[in-house]
Write an enzyme that holds these catalytic residues in place. Structure first.
Site, PDB file in Angstrom:
ATOM      1  N   ASP A   1       0.850  -1.191   0.000  1.00 12.02           N
ATOM      2  CA  ASP A   1       0.000   0.000   0.000  1.00 12.02           C
ATOM      3  C   ASP A   1       0.890   1.247   0.000  1.00 12.02           C
ATOM      4  OD1 ASP A   1      -3.220   0.482   0.991  1.00 12.02           O
ATOM      5  OD2 ASP A   1      -1.827   2.173   1.126  1.00 12.02           O
TER       6      ASP A   1
ATOM      7  N   HIS B   1     -10.263  -5.259  -3.320  1.00 11.81           N
ATOM      8  CA  HIS B   1      -8.935  -5.509  -2.754  1.00 11.81           C
ATOM      9  C   HIS B   1      -9.059  -5.928  -1.308  1.00 11.81           C
ATOM     10  CE1 HIS B   1      -9.939  -1.223  -2.337  1.00 11.81           C
ATOM     11  NE2 HIS B   1      -9.330  -1.266  -1.164  1.00 11.81           N
TER      12      HIS B   1
ATOM     13  N   ASN C   1     -12.877  -3.423   2.763  1.00  7.88           N
ATOM     14  CA  ASN C   1     -13.810  -2.312   2.926  1.00  7.88           C
ATOM     15  C   ASN C   1     -14.778  -2.342   1.756  1.00  7.88           C
ATOM     16  OD1 ASN C   1     -12.498  -1.279   5.252  1.00  7.88           O
ATOM     17  ND2 ASN C   1     -10.992  -0.212   3.981  1.00  7.88           N
TER      18      ASN C   1
ATOM     19  N   GLY D   1     -15.307   2.988   4.112  1.00  9.93           N
ATOM     20  CA  GLY D   1     -13.935   3.416   3.859  1.00  9.93           C
ATOM     21  C   GLY D   1     -13.353   2.964   2.529  1.00  9.93           C
TER      22      GLY D   1
HETATM   23  P1  5GP Z   1      -9.699   1.371   0.446  1.00  7.81           P
HETATM   24  O1  5GP Z   1      -9.755   2.682   1.161  1.00  7.81           O
HETATM   25  O2  5GP Z   1     -10.407   1.455  -0.887  1.00  7.81           O
HETATM   26  O3  5GP Z   1     -10.123   0.182   1.248  1.00  7.81           O
HETATM   27  O4  5GP Z   1      -8.174   1.102   0.146  1.00  7.81           O
HETATM   28  C1  5GP Z   1      -7.498   1.680  -0.913  1.00  7.81           C
HETATM   29  C2  5GP Z   1      -6.022   1.624  -0.572  1.00  7.81           C
HETATM   30  O5  5GP Z   1      -5.297   1.827  -1.759  1.00  7.81           O
HETATM   31  C3  5GP Z   1      -5.584   2.703   0.411  1.00  7.81           C
HETATM   32  O6  5GP Z   1      -5.026   2.085   1.557  1.00  7.81           O
HETATM   33  C4  5GP Z   1      -4.569   3.523  -0.375  1.00  7.81           C
HETATM   34  O7  5GP Z   1      -3.480   3.928   0.423  1.00  7.81           O
HETATM   35  C5  5GP Z   1      -4.143   2.567  -1.460  1.00  7.81           C
HETATM   36  N1  5GP Z   1      -3.750   3.175  -2.718  1.00  7.81           N
HETATM   37  C6  5GP Z   1      -4.451   4.133  -3.405  1.00  7.81           C
HETATM   38  N2  5GP Z   1      -3.820   4.419  -4.552  1.00  7.81           N
HETATM   39  C7  5GP Z   1      -2.726   3.618  -4.602  1.00  7.81           C
HETATM   40  C8  5GP Z   1      -1.679   3.458  -5.562  1.00  7.81           C
HETATM   41  O8  5GP Z   1      -1.643   4.105  -6.630  1.00  7.81           O
HETATM   42  N3  5GP Z   1      -0.701   2.557  -5.275  1.00  7.81           N
HETATM   43  C9  5GP Z   1      -0.721   1.812  -4.117  1.00  7.81           C
HETATM   44  N4  5GP Z   1       0.292   0.946  -3.929  1.00  7.81           N
HETATM   45  N5  5GP Z   1      -1.690   1.944  -3.199  1.00  7.81           N
HETATM   46  C10 5GP Z   1      -2.682   2.831  -3.434  1.00  7.81           C
END
Ligand code: 5GP
Ligand code: ZN
Length: 111
Positions: free
Chosen positions: A29, A97, A84, A90
């Site tokens: 992440d 994912h 999530n 969130g």
């Molecule tokens: P969510 O909030 O949708 O459950 O998680 C999305 C996750 O993706 C977040 O923890 C955020 O830090 C991560 N994230 C968003 N954009 C990118 C990216 O371009 N590369 C990586 N490696 N992580 C990302």
């Protein structure tokens, strides 16, 4: 499709990949919430858990999360796997994912 996780899966965007098989990819992440924070995604686009209907894919996703935890030496200390689902919970990236988090303690109930 303009989806950042599809682009990572296609290697069009850089990511630190720690796991890959023919259906799933795991990468660190960008904004880690624990010493180890890996995202495990299906290579094929699905918006969310609610939109998923492929039991084999979901099984492979979870097995890959467990394999990531094994490779990252998280088993002895315990780890958390989080999906999530929806903005209210969130979810900010609408490509399914699983978060694999470890290397610290976790509160229950989660925030
Ligand atoms: P969510 O909030 O949708 O459950 O998680 C999305 C996750 O993706 C977040 O923890 C955020 O830090 C991560 N994230 C968003 N954009 C990118 C990216 O371009 N590369 C990586 N490696 N992580 C990302
Ligand atoms: Zn996608």
């Amino acid at each position: 499709m303009d989806c950042i996780f599809c682009k990572i899966a296609r290697k069009e965007l850089p990511a630190e990949i720690v796991y890959e098989d023919d259906g799933v990819i795991g990468f660190r992440d960008l904004n880690p919430q624990a010493p180890t924070h890996v995202l495990v995604i299906p290579k094929t686009h699905v918006d969310s858990l609610a939109a998923a209907n492929d039991a084999k894919m979901l099984g492979r996703l979870l097995l890959a999360a467990a394999e990531v935890a094994r490779r990252e030496n998280l088993e002895s200390g315990g780890y958390r796997v989080i999906l999530n689902n929806g903005q209210g919970a969130g979810q900010s990236v609408f490509h399914l994912h699983a978060h694999v988090l470890g290397g610290r303690g976790f509160a229950w109930p989660p925030g």
